[in-house]
Design a protein around this motif. Structure first.
Motif, PDB file in Angstrom:
ATOM      1  N   MET A  65       0.770  -1.215  -0.012  1.00  0.00           N
ATOM      2  CA  MET A  65      -0.045  -0.145  -0.007  1.00  0.00           C
ATOM      3  C   MET A  65       0.836   1.127  -0.067  1.00  0.00           C
ATOM      4  SD  MET A  65      -3.178  -0.983  -0.285  1.00  0.00           S
ATOM      5  CE  MET A  65      -3.989   0.620   0.096  1.00  0.00           C
ATOM      6  N   ALA A  66       1.960   1.186   0.719  1.00  0.00           N
ATOM      7  CA  ALA A  66       2.910   2.310   0.735  1.00  0.00           C
ATOM      8  C   ALA A  66       3.379   2.767  -0.773  1.00  0.00           C
ATOM      9  CB  ALA A  66       4.113   2.219   1.597  1.00  0.00           C
ATOM     10  N   ALA A  67       3.660   1.576  -1.430  1.00  0.00           N
ATOM     11  CA  ALA A  67       4.098   1.871  -2.967  1.00  0.00           C
ATOM     12  C   ALA A  67       2.955   2.408  -3.842  1.00  0.00           C
ATOM     13  CB  ALA A  67       4.679   0.372  -3.595  1.00  0.00           C
ATOM     14  N   PHE A  68       1.800   1.983  -3.659  1.00  0.00           N
ATOM     15  CA  PHE A  68       0.652   2.345  -4.420  1.00  0.00           C
ATOM     16  C   PHE A  68       0.384   3.677  -3.997  1.00  0.00           C
ATOM     17  CE2 PHE A  68      -0.718  -2.399  -4.403  1.00  0.00           C
ATOM     18  CZ  PHE A  68       0.025  -2.649  -5.390  1.00  0.00           C
ATOM     19  N   ARG A  69       0.251   4.038  -2.592  1.00  0.00           N
ATOM     20  CA  ARG A  69       0.041   5.532  -2.253  1.00  0.00           C
ATOM     21  C   ARG A  69       1.138   6.553  -2.591  1.00  0.00           C
ATOM     22  NH1 ARG A  69       0.042   3.862   2.805  1.00  0.00           N
ATOM     23  NH2 ARG A  69      -1.983   3.176   2.501  1.00  0.00           N
ATOM     24  N   HIS A  70       2.500   5.983  -2.675  1.00  0.00           N
ATOM     25  CA  HIS A  70       3.465   6.971  -3.194  1.00  0.00           C
ATOM     26  C   HIS A  70       3.329   7.374  -4.706  1.00  0.00           C
ATOM     27  CE1 HIS A  70       7.370   8.698  -3.988  1.00  0.00           C
ATOM     28  NE2 HIS A  70       7.751   7.710  -5.071  1.00  0.00           N
ATOM     29  N   ALA A  71       2.836   6.210  -5.555  1.00  0.00           N
ATOM     30  CA  ALA A  71       2.777   6.403  -6.930  1.00  0.00           C
ATOM     31  C   ALA A  71       1.543   7.376  -7.251  1.00  0.00           C
ATOM     32  CB  ALA A  71       2.635   5.028  -7.555  1.00  0.00           C
ATOM     33  N   VAL A  72       0.443   6.907  -6.487  1.00  0.00           N
ATOM     34  CA  VAL A  72      -0.669   7.716  -6.675  1.00  0.00           C
ATOM     35  C   VAL A  72      -0.338   9.369  -6.423  1.00  0.00           C
ATOM     36  CG1 VAL A  72      -3.165   8.214  -6.255  1.00  0.00           C
ATOM     37  CG2 VAL A  72      -2.329   5.610  -6.711  1.00  0.00           C
ATOM     38  N   GLN A  73       0.380   9.423  -5.234  1.00  0.00           N
ATOM     39  CA  GLN A  73       0.516  10.937  -5.009  1.00  0.00           C
ATOM     40  C   GLN A  73       1.496  11.601  -5.890  1.00  0.00           C
ATOM     41  OE1 GLN A  73       2.012  10.371  -1.028  1.00  0.00           O
ATOM     42  NE2 GLN A  73      -0.118  10.318   0.000  1.00  0.00           N
ATOM     43  N   LEU A  74       2.306  11.005  -6.562  1.00  0.00           N
ATOM     44  CA  LEU A  74       3.182  11.532  -7.536  1.00  0.00           C
ATOM     45  C   LEU A  74       2.310  11.786  -8.898  1.00  0.00           C
ATOM     46  CD1 LEU A  74       6.240   9.200  -7.859  1.00  0.00           C
ATOM     47  CD2 LEU A  74       6.298  11.590  -7.519  1.00  0.00           C
ATOM     48  N   GLY A  75       1.042  11.268  -8.950  1.00  0.00           N
ATOM     49  CA  GLY A  75       0.422  11.438 -10.189  1.00  0.00           C
ATOM     50  C   GLY A  75       0.276  10.268 -11.242  1.00  0.00           C
ATOM     51  N   THR A  76       0.879   9.296 -11.043  1.00  0.00           N
ATOM     52  CA  THR A  76       0.820   8.086 -11.990  1.00  0.00           C
ATOM     53  C   THR A  76      -0.623   7.774 -12.436  1.00  0.00           C
ATOM     54  OG1 THR A  76       1.655   5.745 -12.162  1.00  0.00           O
ATOM     55  CG2 THR A  76       0.214   6.000 -10.396  1.00  0.00           C
ATOM     56  N   ASP A  77      -0.806   7.416 -13.919  1.00  0.00           N
ATOM     57  CA  ASP A  77      -1.728   7.318 -14.501  1.00  0.00           C
ATOM     58  C   ASP A  77      -2.337   5.822 -14.248  1.00  0.00           C
ATOM     59  OD1 ASP A  77      -1.901   9.892 -15.797  1.00  0.00           O
ATOM     60  OD2 ASP A  77      -0.397   8.812 -17.259  1.00  0.00           O
ATOM     61  N   MET A  78      -1.507   4.993 -13.926  1.00  0.00           N
ATOM     62  CA  MET A  78      -1.967   3.409 -13.595  1.00  0.00           C
ATOM     63  C   MET A  78      -1.288   2.857 -12.816  1.00  0.00           C
ATOM     64  SD  MET A  78      -2.345   0.598 -16.352  1.00  0.00           S
ATOM     65  CE  MET A  78      -3.845   0.874 -17.128  1.00  0.00           C
ATOM     66  N   LEU A  79      -1.795   1.944 -11.942  1.00  0.00           N
ATOM     67  CA  LEU A  79      -1.044   0.938 -11.104  1.00  0.00           C
ATOM     68  C   LEU A  79      -1.040  -0.337 -11.436  1.00  0.00           C
ATOM     69  CD1 LEU A  79      -2.524   2.030  -7.431  1.00  0.00           C
ATOM     70  CD2 LEU A  79      -0.306   2.543  -8.397  1.00  0.00           C
ATOM     71  N   GLU A  80       0.351  -1.011 -11.634  1.00  0.00           N
ATOM     72  CA  GLU A  80       0.176  -2.398 -12.096  1.00  0.00           C
ATOM     73  C   GLU A  80       0.507  -3.218 -11.056  1.00  0.00           C
ATOM     74  OE1 GLU A  80       2.113  -6.273 -13.553  1.00  0.00           O
ATOM     75  OE2 GLU A  80       2.767  -4.448 -12.170  1.00  0.00           O
ATOM     76  N   LEU A  81      -0.165  -4.046 -10.781  1.00  0.00           N
ATOM     77  CA  LEU A  81      -0.099  -5.203  -9.720  1.00  0.00           C
ATOM     78  C   LEU A  81      -0.426  -6.530 -10.061  1.00  0.00           C
ATOM     79  CD1 LEU A  81      -3.164  -5.689  -8.877  1.00  0.00           C
ATOM     80  CD2 LEU A  81      -2.921  -3.524  -7.557  1.00  0.00           C
ATOM     81  N   ASP A  82      -0.100  -7.552  -9.158  1.00  0.00           N
ATOM     82  CA  ASP A  82      -0.430  -8.878  -9.291  1.00  0.00           C
ATOM     83  C   ASP A  82      -1.391  -9.571  -8.229  1.00  0.00           C
ATOM     84  OD1 ASP A  82       2.255  -9.228 -11.451  1.00  0.00           O
ATOM     85  OD2 ASP A  82       3.032  -8.263  -9.500  1.00  0.00           O
ATOM     86  N   CYS A  83      -1.883 -10.527  -8.737  1.00  0.00           N
ATOM     87  CA  CYS A  83      -2.876 -11.211  -7.759  1.00  0.00           C
ATOM     88  C   CYS A  83      -2.858 -12.608  -7.656  1.00  0.00           C
ATOM     89  CB  CYS A  83      -4.400 -10.700  -8.165  1.00  0.00           C
ATOM     90  SG  CYS A  83      -4.775  -9.169  -7.849  1.00  0.00           S
ATOM     91  N   HIS A  84      -3.017 -13.160  -6.483  1.00  0.00           N
ATOM     92  CA  HIS A  84      -2.966 -14.510  -6.104  1.00  0.00           C
ATOM     93  C   HIS A  84      -4.165 -14.775  -5.039  1.00  0.00           C
ATOM     94  CE1 HIS A  84       0.719 -16.190  -7.723  1.00  0.00           C
ATOM     95  NE2 HIS A  84       1.219 -14.885  -7.360  1.00  0.00           N
ATOM     96  N   ILE A  85      -4.531 -16.133  -4.658  1.00  0.00           N
ATOM     97  CA  ILE A  85      -5.713 -16.413  -3.796  1.00  0.00           C
ATOM     98  C   ILE A  85      -5.236 -17.170  -2.671  1.00  0.00           C
ATOM     99  CG2 ILE A  85      -6.571 -18.369  -5.019  1.00  0.00           C
ATOM    100  CD1 ILE A  85      -9.353 -17.013  -4.479  1.00  0.00           C
ATOM    101  N   THR A  86      -5.705 -16.974  -1.567  1.00  0.00           N
ATOM    102  CA  THR A  86      -5.254 -17.467  -0.346  1.00  0.00           C
ATOM    103  C   THR A  86      -6.029 -18.844  -0.119  1.00  0.00           C
ATOM    104  OG1 THR A  86      -6.786 -16.324   1.076  1.00  0.00           O
ATOM    105  CG2 THR A  86      -4.459 -15.367   0.817  1.00  0.00           C
ATOM    106  N   LYS A  87      -5.636 -19.501   0.851  1.00  0.00           N
ATOM    107  CA  LYS A  87      -6.274 -20.666   1.226  1.00  0.00           C
ATOM    108  C   LYS A  87      -7.836 -20.556   1.480  1.00  0.00           C
ATOM    109  CE  LYS A  87      -6.043 -25.004   4.112  1.00  0.00           C
ATOM    110  NZ  LYS A  87      -5.028 -25.691   5.211  1.00  0.00           N
ATOM    111  N   ASP A  88      -7.841 -19.499   2.276  1.00  0.00           N
ATOM    112  CA  ASP A  88      -9.196 -19.092   2.665  1.00  0.00           C
ATOM    113  C   ASP A  88      -9.955 -18.017   1.687  1.00  0.00           C
ATOM    114  OD1 ASP A  88      -7.587 -17.011   3.254  1.00  0.00           O
ATOM    115  OD2 ASP A  88      -8.638 -16.338   5.067  1.00  0.00           O
ATOM    116  N   GLN A  89      -9.568 -18.114   0.539  1.00  0.00           N
ATOM    117  CA  GLN A  89     -10.162 -17.489  -0.713  1.00  0.00           C
ATOM    118  C   GLN A  89     -10.354 -15.928  -0.609  1.00  0.00           C
ATOM    119  OE1 GLN A  89     -13.794 -19.350  -1.994  1.00  0.00           O
ATOM    120  NE2 GLN A  89     -12.831 -21.409  -2.233  1.00  0.00           N
TER     121      GLN A  89
END
Length: 315
Positions: free
Chosen positions: A55-79
């Motif tokens: 969240m710190a990385a995303f917050r910093h990028a958005v505060q800078l004015g980034t147009d888009m966040l790129e991220l990766d997703c997985h799912i845990t054992k409890d979905q």
């Protein structure tokens, strides 16, 4: 003689039609509607400036004015849908376990120092935020920011959960998802065709083949985003002396085939955005934009922002 003339006239007509449609694809295809356009894209939130996918990385990028966040997703054992690049946690947390084997409450924190994958011999040392976030945390924190989601595993439940979250937070117009796997992209599209999709690797290869045979202008494309690497950056990530001649040749060939302004311009004219990844040097930023790329994905959002500001003031 007549047959030869017929063939010649047919080929000439095809070539001229193809050339015309390359320049004016709207004659055959309706331009895709763009609900957002991204030039500045923060890879994993900016993995060179904050711990990746936090969240710190995303917050910093958005505060800078980034147009888009790129991220990766997985799912845990409890979905629970979590934001993390690796399925196996050893590199990022030091713990030998898979995300799918643990409940969300059991997930370890990120290490305080992580390598920057696309910058040779560089590391990022983080602050207090070392938590693996939930995707819903990101959606809630940045409701107006476009997000590029890489579905990291071929899991039907993960795909459905991501789609459900996108709909819950009313983000179908602010989200793009996919993976290099054509099976994953097909499942994403089937699950929710209203969320724009990326070209899979198989479709990228098809796209390149169509481009070089002149058939691309005649073929409809359901994807709205082309996300491709700049192959030449491999020489910056590896010691050039350690690369064989064949490796150097293949890198040059891939770069020559993919990095084509005519291809980028044609796709842009059809409303398909072109993102080049993962670029961390100014010379690569400049090359990508000069080739007509819509946006650049970087680990260093501050560096990209400063470059773009200098470019805009010098024009």
């Amino acid at each position: 003689m007549c047959a030869a003339m017929y063939v010649l006239s047919t080929v000439t007509g095809y070539v001229l039609t193809s050339a015309l449609l390359f320049k004016c694809p709207s004659l055959l295809h309706r331009r895709k509607r763009e609900t957002f356009r991204s030039r500045h894209i923060s890879h994993r939130g900016g993995a060179g400036e904050n711990l990746e996918n936090t969240m710190a990385a995303f917050r910093h990028a958005v505060q800078l004015g980034t147009d888009m966040l790129e991220l990766d997703c997985h799912i845990t054992k409890d979905q629970q849908v979590v934001v993390s690049h690796d399925a196996y946690l050893k590199r990022s947390t030091g713990i030998s376990a898979y995300i799918s084997e643990l409940a969300y409450a059991e997930l370890p924190s990120y290490l305080c120092k992580l390598d920057v994958t696309f910058q040779k011999e560089c590391y990022c040392e983080g602050g207090e935020d070392q938590r693996i976030p939930l995707l819903k945390d990101v959606f809630e924190a940045f409701p107006q920011t476009p997000i590029n989601i890489d579905i990291k595993v071929n899991d039907d439940i993960l795909i459905k959960k991501v789609s459900d979250l996108v709909m819950k937070y009313d983000r179908e117009h602010l989200t793009v998802w996919g993976n290099s796997s054509s099976k994953i992209v097909q499942k994403c599209y089937k699950e929710n065709p209203r969320i724009p999709i990326l070209f899979s690797l198989k479709r990228v290869l098809m796209l390149v083949g169509l481009f070089y045979t002149g058939l691309l202008p005649f073929v409809p494309l359901k994807e709205q985003f082309l996300e491709i690497p700049m192959p030449s950056i491999i020489t910056k990530l590896k010691d050039p002396n350690s690369m064989t001649k064949s490796q150097r040749f293949l890198t040059w060939l891939a770069d020559t085939l993919l990095m084509r302004k005519a291809l980028f311009d044609h796709l842009t004219a059809r409303g398909i955005q072109v993102y080049v990844w993962v670029l961390n040097d100014e010379e690569d930023f400049k090359r990508a934009f000069d080739l007509g790329a819509t946006g650049v994905m970087t680990d260093y959002p501050t560096k990209l922002k400063e470059f773009m500001e200098r470019q805009s003031t010098s024009t």
